[in-house]
Write a protein that holds these residues in place. Structure first.
Motif, short mmCIF file in Angstrom:
data_model
loop_
_atom_site.label_atom_id
_atom_site.label_comp_id
_atom_site.label_asym_id
_atom_site.label_seq_id
_atom_site.Cartn_x
_atom_site.Cartn_y
_atom_site.Cartn_z
N LEU A 74 0.83 -1.21 0.00
CA LEU A 74 0.00 0.00 0.00
C LEU A 74 0.86 1.26 0.00
CD1 LEU A 74 -3.09 -0.31 2.35
CD2 LEU A 74 -3.03 -0.14 -0.14
N ALA A 75 2.02 1.17 0.65
CA ALA A 75 2.91 2.33 0.71
C ALA A 75 3.43 2.70 -0.69
CB ALA A 75 4.07 2.06 1.66
N ASP A 76 3.38 1.73 -1.62
CA ASP A 76 3.82 1.99 -3.00
C ASP A 76 2.66 2.39 -3.90
OD1 ASP A 76 6.52 1.01 -2.56
OD2 ASP A 76 5.59 -0.97 -2.40
N HIS A 77 1.45 2.51 -3.34
CA HIS A 77 0.30 2.79 -4.20
C HIS A 77 0.44 4.16 -4.86
CE1 HIS A 77 -3.80 3.21 -5.66
NE2 HIS A 77 -3.87 1.89 -5.53
N PRO A 78 0.13 4.22 -6.17
CA PRO A 78 0.34 5.51 -6.87
C PRO A 78 -0.71 6.58 -6.61
CG PRO A 78 -0.46 3.86 -8.41
CD PRO A 78 -0.26 3.15 -7.09
N LEU A 79 -1.59 6.39 -5.60
CA LEU A 79 -2.61 7.41 -5.34
C LEU A 79 -2.03 8.83 -5.22
CD1 LEU A 79 -5.71 8.02 -4.57
CD2 LEU A 79 -4.76 8.23 -2.28
N PRO A 80 -0.92 9.02 -4.49
CA PRO A 80 -0.41 10.40 -4.38
C PRO A 80 -0.06 11.00 -5.75
CG PRO A 80 0.56 9.01 -2.70
CD PRO A 80 -0.18 8.09 -3.61
N ALA A 81 0.56 10.21 -6.63
CA ALA A 81 0.90 10.72 -7.97
C ALA A 81 -0.37 11.00 -8.76
CB ALA A 81 1.78 9.70 -8.70
N ILE A 82 -1.38 10.16 -8.58
CA ILE A 82 -2.66 10.31 -9.28
C ILE A 82 -3.35 11.61 -8.84
CG2 ILE A 82 -4.99 9.31 -9.36
CD1 ILE A 82 -3.59 6.52 -9.59
N LEU A 83 -3.33 11.88 -7.54
CA LEU A 83 -3.94 13.12 -7.03
C LEU A 83 -3.11 14.34 -7.46
CD1 LEU A 83 -5.12 12.11 -3.43
CD2 LEU A 83 -6.54 12.49 -5.46
N ASP A 84 -1.78 14.22 -7.39
CA ASP A 84 -0.91 15.33 -7.80
C ASP A 84 -1.14 15.71 -9.26
OD1 ASP A 84 0.19 15.56 -5.34
OD2 ASP A 84 2.09 14.55 -5.83
N ALA A 85 -1.45 14.70 -10.08
CA ALA A 85 -1.67 14.96 -11.50
C ALA A 85 -3.01 15.67 -11.73
CB ALA A 85 -1.63 13.65 -12.28
N ASP A 95 -9.08 3.72 5.42
CA ASP A 95 -8.24 3.67 6.62
C ASP A 95 -6.85 3.12 6.31
OD1 ASP A 95 -10.44 4.57 7.96
OD2 ASP A 95 -10.93 2.65 8.90
N ALA A 96 -6.81 2.04 5.51
CA ALA A 96 -5.52 1.41 5.21
C ALA A 96 -4.63 2.35 4.40
CB ALA A 96 -5.75 0.10 4.45
N LEU A 97 -5.25 3.06 3.44
CA LEU A 97 -4.48 4.02 2.63
C LEU A 97 -3.96 5.16 3.50
CD1 LEU A 97 -6.20 5.08 -0.70
CD2 LEU A 97 -3.97 3.99 -0.43
N ALA A 98 -4.84 5.68 4.35
CA ALA A 98 -4.46 6.80 5.21
C ALA A 98 -3.26 6.42 6.06
CB ALA A 98 -5.63 7.20 6.10
N GLU A 99 -3.30 5.21 6.59
CA GLU A 99 -2.23 4.72 7.45
C GLU A 99 -0.92 4.51 6.66
OE1 GLU A 99 -2.49 3.32 10.73
OE2 GLU A 99 -0.52 2.32 10.75
N ALA A 100 -1.04 3.83 5.52
CA ALA A 100 0.17 3.48 4.77
C ALA A 100 0.82 4.69 4.11
CB ALA A 100 -0.16 2.43 3.71
N LEU A 101 0.00 5.65 3.67
CA LEU A 101 0.53 6.80 2.93
C LEU A 101 0.57 8.07 3.78
CD1 LEU A 101 -1.31 6.23 -0.48
CD2 LEU A 101 1.12 5.81 -0.01
N GLY A 102 0.08 7.98 5.01
CA GLY A 102 0.04 9.16 5.86
C GLY A 102 -0.84 10.26 5.30
#
Ligand code: HPA
Ligand code: ZN
Length: 320
Positions: free
Chosen positions: A251-262, A285-292
């Motif tokens: 989950l820590a490698d999930h590209p959600l941050p890059a997706i939101l940044d784009a 919850d799991a995303l929030a935890e893994a990606l802060g």
């Protein structure tokens, strides 16, 4: 109180928990090749999409009657409501049932029986999206589509495309998507989960889809990302699914941050929660935890889920 949200990527057959599977197996005289729920759960060690699909289709053998489908949907609504889901656009796989001799009416009317009471019992409004299995033929999809016409504009409000992606490009289903547009149905498709970014482009160009299910691999094509942002095409991401099916390592490698940044319109969903370790709120919850993720980002994801839904504008605004 969990954040109010909409769930836009949920396969109702993927909400079949081991306990319900065994209860339905007993009721319907179906023998499962597992001694108990523990042994079944141990089989949930997937290596890719196909290894999951094999078990997912096999376990559907326990779903036979209207009552079975009603219980399945009722159990999902109760779980989803407890995690803040206020609206769900639910996929089902008609061909996976009709191929086993279960009539389409049993599936749709059974699901409908629970979904029709969803708002009153659980505060969850729903839509049904009929998915075609992309590893079945285009002819089979067309036959299924025609058989479902009695429910168009009623219980069935859209079509989608799921199952084994690689080797089954969207264009194979051009005709059924054309007919769906003509019938006034919404159109979505799984694309860019295991398949290439080019399948996302093709789903937009050839099928006219309004949302992309998964769409993770769009990041491999910057021009496509630009287009998705410009056209405000939502992605229905499913983080726990992506880890379980090895689309991302952790989950820590999930590209959600890059997706939101784009600037993409990303939503967070559960896909097949009984198999992947959690419902919609668990994915948040799991995303929030893994990606802060901070509260503002979580609120944005929840707002996006209503924005990306097929609800009328005023109902969306009321839920936001
Ligand atoms: N991908 C493709 N097909 C599916 C999935 C998925 O994640 N879940 C159920 N059918
Ligand atoms: Zn899916």
């Amino acid at each position: 109180m969990p954040l109010p949200k909409a769930e836009l990527h949920l396969h109702i057959e993927g909400t079949l928990e081991p306990e319900l599977a065994f209860a339905l197996a007993a009721r319907n005289g179906v023998t499962l090749p597992y001694a108990d729920t523990e042994e079944l759960r141990r089989a949930y060690a997937f290596t890719d999409l196909q290894s999951f699909l094999d078990l997912y289709y096999a376990l559907m053998a326990v779903l036979r009657t209207e009552e079975d489908f009603a219980e399945l949907a009722e159990a999902y609504l109760a779980r989803a409501a407890a995690q803040g889901v206020r609206h769900a656009e639910i996929f089902f796989d008609p061909q996976a049932h009709t191929a086993r001799g279960v009539p389409l009416a049993v599936v749709v009317d059974g699901l409908g029986r629970a979904l029709d009471r969803g708002e009153e019992r659980h505060g969850v409004s729903t839509r049904l999206i009929m998915c075609f299995l992309r590893d079945e033929s285009a002819e089979s999809a067309l036959e299924t589509f025609e058989a479902a016409r009695p429910w168009f504009g009623g219980r069935i409000t859209g079509i989608g495309l799921d199952s084994a992606e690689v080797g089954h490009p969207p264009a194979k289903f051009r005709e059924v998507y054309r007919r769906a547009a003509e019938a006034g149905l919404h159109r979505v498709a799984h694309a860019g989960e295991e398949g290439p970014a080019a399948y996302i482009t093709e789903a937009l160009d050839v099928l006219g889809v309004e949302r992309i299910d998964h769409g993770l691999r769009c990041l491999e094509d910057p021009a496509l990302v630009e287009r998705l942002v410009r056209e405000r095409i939502p992605l229905t991401l499913c983080p726990l699914s992506n880890v379980r099916l090895r689309c991302v390592d952790t989950l820590a490698d999930h590209p959600l941050p890059a997706i939101l940044d784009a600037g993409l319109l990303a939503t967070v969903n559960s896909d097949d929660p009984a198999y992947f370790g959690g419902y919609a709120g668990d994915n948040f919850d799991a995303l929030a935890e893994a990606l802060g993720l901070d509260d503002e980002t979580l609120r944005l994801l929840a707002a996006n889920s209503f924005q990306a839904s097929f609800l009328p504008e005023e109902r969306r605004a009321a839920l936001l």
